[in-house]
Enzyme design. Structure first.
Site, PDB file in Angstrom:
ATOM      1  N   VAL A  55       0.836  -1.204   0.000  1.00 21.58           N
ATOM      2  CA  VAL A  55       0.000   0.000   0.000  1.00 21.58           C
ATOM      3  C   VAL A  55       0.874   1.259   0.000  1.00 21.58           C
ATOM      4  O   VAL A  55       0.603   2.213  -0.727  1.00 21.58           O
ATOM      5  CB  VAL A  55      -0.984   0.006   1.192  1.00 21.58           C
ATOM      6  CG1 VAL A  55      -1.793   1.303   1.218  1.00 21.58           C
ATOM      7  CG2 VAL A  55      -1.924  -1.189   1.102  1.00 21.58           C
ATOM      8  N   CYS A  56       1.951   1.247   0.770  1.00 24.80           N
ATOM      9  CA  CYS A  56       2.845   2.415   0.809  1.00 24.80           C
ATOM     10  C   CYS A  56       3.451   2.665  -0.566  1.00 24.80           C
ATOM     11  O   CYS A  56       3.557   3.806  -1.005  1.00 24.80           O
ATOM     12  CB  CYS A  56       3.965   2.199   1.828  1.00 24.80           C
ATOM     13  SG  CYS A  56       3.375   2.061   3.529  1.00 24.80           S
ATOM     14  N   THR A  57       3.837   1.584  -1.243  1.00 25.88           N
ATOM     15  CA  THR A  57       4.425   1.727  -2.576  1.00 25.88           C
ATOM     16  C   THR A  57       3.413   2.336  -3.537  1.00 25.88           C
ATOM     17  O   THR A  57       3.725   3.286  -4.265  1.00 25.88           O
ATOM     18  CB  THR A  57       4.931   0.359  -3.088  1.00 25.88           C
ATOM     19  OG1 THR A  57       5.932  -0.118  -2.177  1.00 25.88           O
ATOM     20  CG2 THR A  57       5.537   0.488  -4.475  1.00 25.88           C
TER      21      THR A  57
END
Length: 161
Positions: free
Chosen positions: A53-55
């Protein structure tokens, strides 16, 4: 859970080590929030480099850098990983915003987004050119993130204010 800064109040100042991809090089520097006065700043707190999700979140913001720059805004990603980690993450995904290392999580605590177990909650703070907190979103679970469109809409509201 700490509440962090309130809307309409001065955003807590901080200085963190970080770096940004510039062509082939990764330029390391200390980033101080108060030195960005005169421009809006998007602080994107995220739990970790190289997580799915961060990516997706940071790739989305990176691909929209022109939109942020058109609103005279900077985007800074902040997570607990060190600068070396950030460099490999930035290189792997061609991320074009500074990634800051909040290894002791002091900045996350100042903004009320430090969380036991997960480290840092996914959160976005929009700080006006005057250093005042204008908008924030703190995710409870962190599986989703605020879209580029949401952020640019909020920023254009700050710019017109």
């Amino acid at each position: 859970m700490a509440s962090g800064p309130q809307l309409g109040s001065a955003a807590p100042d901080f200085t963190l080590p970080g770096g940004v991809l510039s062509g082939e090089s990764f330029e390391r520097a200390d980033y101080r929030l108060s030195s960005a006065r005169g421009r809006s700043v998007v602080l994107a707190f995220y739990p970790g480099d190289n997580t799915s999700v961060c990516t997706k979140q940071l790739c989305s913001y990176s691909s929209g850098m022109e939109a942020f720059e058109g609103l005279d805004a900077e985007v800074w990603g902040i997570s607990p990983q060190g600068v070396d980690n950030h460099e490999s993450f930035a290189r792997a995904f061609d991320l074009r915003m500074p990634l800051l290392a909040d290894e002791g999580r002091e900045t996350a605590r100042a903004y009320g987004v430090s969380a036991p177990g997960i480290g840092v909650r996914r959160a976005v703070f929009l700080i006006g050119p005057d250093g005042v907190l204008r908008w924030k979103h703190v995710a409870l679970l962190g599986a989703t993130f605020q879209s580029l469109t949401t952020l640019t809409d909020r920023l254009s509201g700050i710019k017109e204010a």
